[in-house]
Design an enzyme around this catalytic site. Structure first.
Site, short mmCIF file in Angstrom:
data_model
loop_
_atom_site.label_atom_id
_atom_site.label_comp_id
_atom_site.label_asym_id
_atom_site.label_seq_id
_atom_site.Cartn_x
_atom_site.Cartn_y
_atom_site.Cartn_z
N ASP A 98 0.86 -1.18 0.00
CA ASP A 98 0.00 0.00 0.00
C ASP A 98 0.90 1.23 0.00
O ASP A 98 1.81 1.34 0.83
CB ASP A 98 -0.87 -0.03 1.26
CG ASP A 98 -2.26 0.53 1.02
OD1 ASP A 98 -2.34 1.65 0.49
OD2 ASP A 98 -3.24 -0.14 1.38
N ASP A 199 -3.01 4.72 -2.30
CA ASP A 199 -4.01 5.33 -1.43
C ASP A 199 -4.39 6.74 -1.91
O ASP A 199 -3.51 7.57 -2.14
CB ASP A 199 -3.39 5.41 -0.03
CG ASP A 199 -4.41 5.68 1.04
OD1 ASP A 199 -5.29 4.84 1.25
OD2 ASP A 199 -4.31 6.75 1.68
N GLU A 241 -6.44 4.08 -5.92
CA GLU A 241 -7.70 4.32 -5.22
C GLU A 241 -8.17 5.70 -5.64
O GLU A 241 -7.61 6.70 -5.22
CB GLU A 241 -7.53 4.25 -3.70
CG GLU A 241 -8.87 4.33 -2.99
CD GLU A 241 -8.77 4.84 -1.55
OE1 GLU A 241 -9.71 4.62 -0.78
OE2 GLU A 241 -7.76 5.49 -1.20
N HIS A 315 -11.21 -2.65 3.13
CA HIS A 315 -11.20 -2.34 4.56
C HIS A 315 -11.94 -1.06 4.90
O HIS A 315 -12.00 -0.67 6.06
CB HIS A 315 -9.74 -2.22 5.02
CG HIS A 315 -9.05 -1.08 4.33
ND1 HIS A 315 -8.76 -1.11 2.97
CD2 HIS A 315 -8.65 0.13 4.76
CE1 HIS A 315 -8.21 0.03 2.62
NE2 HIS A 315 -8.12 0.80 3.68
N ASP A 316 -12.47 -0.36 3.90
CA ASP A 316 -13.22 0.88 4.14
C ASP A 316 -14.72 0.69 3.93
O ASP A 316 -15.50 1.61 4.18
CB ASP A 316 -12.77 1.97 3.16
CG ASP A 316 -11.32 2.39 3.37
OD1 ASP A 316 -10.84 2.35 4.51
OD2 ASP A 316 -10.68 2.75 2.37
C1 GLC Z 1 -7.86 5.54 1.94
C2 GLC Z 1 -7.75 4.29 2.79
C3 GLC Z 1 -8.40 4.55 4.11
C4 GLC Z 1 -7.65 5.68 4.77
C5 GLC Z 1 -7.59 6.92 3.88
C6 GLC Z 1 -6.54 7.86 4.37
O1 GLC Z 1 -9.18 5.83 1.64
O2 GLC Z 1 -8.28 3.19 2.12
O3 GLC Z 1 -8.42 3.42 4.93
O4 GLC Z 1 -8.29 6.03 5.97
O5 GLC Z 1 -7.23 6.59 2.56
O6 GLC Z 1 -5.28 7.30 4.21
#
Ligand code: GLC
Ligand code: CA
Length: 542
Positions: A98, A199, A241, A315-316
């Site tokens: 990540d 991310d 993402e 995980h979100d």
């Molecule tokens: C992304 C991650 C999330 C995190 C955010 C800030 O959305 O998937 O879990 O809280 O970024 O890093």
């Protein structure tokens, strides 16, 4: 399109904190993952995406990094990490890391230095602004609540943080910061990793003074530069993402000739039960037909030009069965339907830990049980502002909150689902008694074997990987039917997205045998085929 090793890969996401604890401290760790490599090989995945394992004070469970080139103490050591990369390779599994470089932790040495004075060499690694009339520079808000600006007493300026105030945003306009990030990425590439999940990468081109947060003017320039200086020449898997990407923007990121990323996540489907102008905790009835509209749009747009990433869970997000299926009477059928519908599309499948055994949301009865910073802050804001009663806020968090996906992996029916011999850092879903890996492996009809079969079909039939995609339009809005075709081979995929019985009429396909389905099937007559709740199947047209 030029063939890439990851075109036919299947990715499994591990949230290390919740996967497997090896030493009884209640926290999942790298040795725990190593213990479970046999299981991942049995499932058939080729790649593991590890949520962050770097040094972190855990304000946002590792998405706040204080040392990008070291391992979180609770997870193990760099030697454990090297062992994981090597042992995974023996199981045919590559590791994707990540990459969290929109922000660091406020405990990162860069930020500790930057805070010291306005002329510190690291000051410009972050984004600082003078107060305006004694206040924040503007009204930008953070996604974990409150202003995106935090005042720093020592130097009398505000710094920007789009997440918690312990996650200061990095300044991508500074070439020194960019080079430091590239050096760090190359450090990991040299360790033999297979790529990066990036991310909130759509935020790095931000222009805070103009209140541009995503898709900033230099975003794609930065990604091209990153490509050239790190993974580009190495042929790695990269996935962005990108909450803000529509199909056109997705193409920009992923067209091979643009030299940016392998693929990006399409996450619009997660908003199908939300209002367009409100946050994620305000929900309404799910627009089921919207599911196929969105996936169809992306499949068509990217079809011959680049590659999709196929994802239901991470995980979100809430657990897919709880959100799009039925976690009660049709848990097994709807879980298999969701898998069949999604993973026969064109693109790289991403499976989130526990999805393959049908894990569900884990509602809590009291706010004290929440761990996730987003939910904790949302609860406070929603109740204090009077937008929701306490019960409404708790209900909303039970539906959409991130802890749903973060409860420990359920391995067997022993204490704590076999996750730990100690006290788990987050409650285990009580349904571990019945929903667990051991039970799934013992039952030939389990959700697990549908996932395994889907992966096997993908490996055996190039049509699944490379086939042209086409949606069939002559179906009810809640029925998603599409074909994949390649070199004379055609697959037909049919999925009833709803609990309502449906009917399909596809006389052109005649009578066929299913390759895979979620109900017992004899010969299927496609001329007038009744569909049971959540029924789904794959047929190879003969
Ligand atoms: C992304 C991650 C999330 C995190 C955010 C800030 O959305 O998937 O879990 O809280 O970024 O890093
Ligand atoms: Ca541990």
């Amino acid at each position: 399109m030029e063939r890439k090793w990851w075109h036919d890969a299947v990715v499994y996401q591990i949230y290390p904190r919740s996967f497997q604890d090896s030493n009884g401290d209640g926290i999942g760790d790298l040795q725990g993952i190593i213990q479970r490599l046999d299981y991942l090989e049995k499932l058939g995945v080729d790649v593991v995406w590890l949520s962050p394992v770097y040094r972190s004070p855990n304000d946002d469970n590792g998405y706040d990094i204080s040392d990008y080139q070291d391992i979180m103490e609770e997870f193990g050591t760099m030697a454990d990490m090297e062992e994981l990369i090597a042992k995974a390779a023996q199981h045919g599994i590559r590791i994707v890391m990540d990459l969290v470089v929109n922000h660091s932790s406020d405990e990162h040495p860069w930020f500790i230095e930057a805070k010291k004075s306005k002329d510190n060499p690291y000051r410009d690694f972050y984004i600082w602004r003078d107060p305006v009339d004694g206040h924040e520079p503007n009204d930008l808000t953070a996604s974990f609540g409150g202003s995106a600006w935090e005042f720093d007493e020592t130097t009398g300026q505000y710094y920007l943080h789009f997440f918690s105030k312990k996650q200061p945003d990095l300044n991508w306009e500074n070439p020194k910061l960019r080079q430091a990030v590239y050096d760090m990425m190359n450090f990991w590439i040299d360790k033999g990793i297979a790529g990066f999940r990036m991310d909130v990468i759509d935020m790095i081109g931000k222009k805070p003074d103009e209140k541009i947060t995503v898709n900033g003017p230099l975003l794609h320039d930065y990604i091209k530069e990153m490509h050239a200086k790190t993974f580009g020449p190495k042929d790695l898997l990269t996935v962005g993402e990108t909450w803000s990407a529509n199909e056109q923007i997705a193409l920009q990121y992923t067209k091979p000739s643009n030299h940016e990323l392998s693929m990006v996540f399409q996450l619009f489907f997660t908003q199908l039960d939300q209002y367009p102008d409100k946050g994620k905790f305000f929900t309404r009835e799910l627009n089921v037909a919207g599911i196929k509209e969105i996936f169809d749009r992306w499949q068509v747009a990217l079809n011959e030009q680049s590659w999709n990433a196929l994802v239901w869970e991470n995980h979100d997000l809430p657990r897919a069965i709880s959100e799009y299926g039925d976690e009660g009477a049709y848990r097994i059928e709807s879980a298999k339907m969701l898998a069949i519908m999604l993973y026969m599309l064109k693109g790289v499948p991403y499976i989130y830990q526990g999805q393959e055994i049908g894990m569900t949301n884990c509602p809590i009865s009291d706010v004290s049980q929440i761990d996730d910073i987003e939910s904790i802050n949302a609860y406070r804001e929603l109740t204090q502002s009077g937008q929701m009663t306490k019960q409404e806020a708790l209900d909303a968090i039970n539906k959409k909150g991130r802890d749903n996906a973060r409860t420990p992996m359920q391995w067997d029916n022993s204490a704590n689902g076999g996750f730990t011999t100690g006290t788990p850092w987050l409650h285990v879903n009580p349904n571990y008694q019945t929903i667990n890996v051991k039970a799934a492996l013992e039952d030939q009809d389990s959700i697990f074997y549908t996932y395994q079969k889907l992966i096997q079909i993908r490996k055996q039939k190039p049509v699944v990987v490379y086939g042209d995609y086409q949606m069939l339009t002559q179906t009810a809005p809640e029925v998603y039917a599409y074909t994949r075709s390649y070199q004379g081979q055609t697959l037909l995929i049919v999925a009833n997205l709803s609990a309502k019985p449906q009917m399909i009429n596809l006389p052109q396909y005649g009578k066929q045998k299913a390759l895979l389905s979620n109900y017992a099937q004899g010969i299927i007559d496609l001329k007038a085929k009744p569909l049971k709740p959540y029924e789904a199947f794959v047929i190879e047209i003969k």
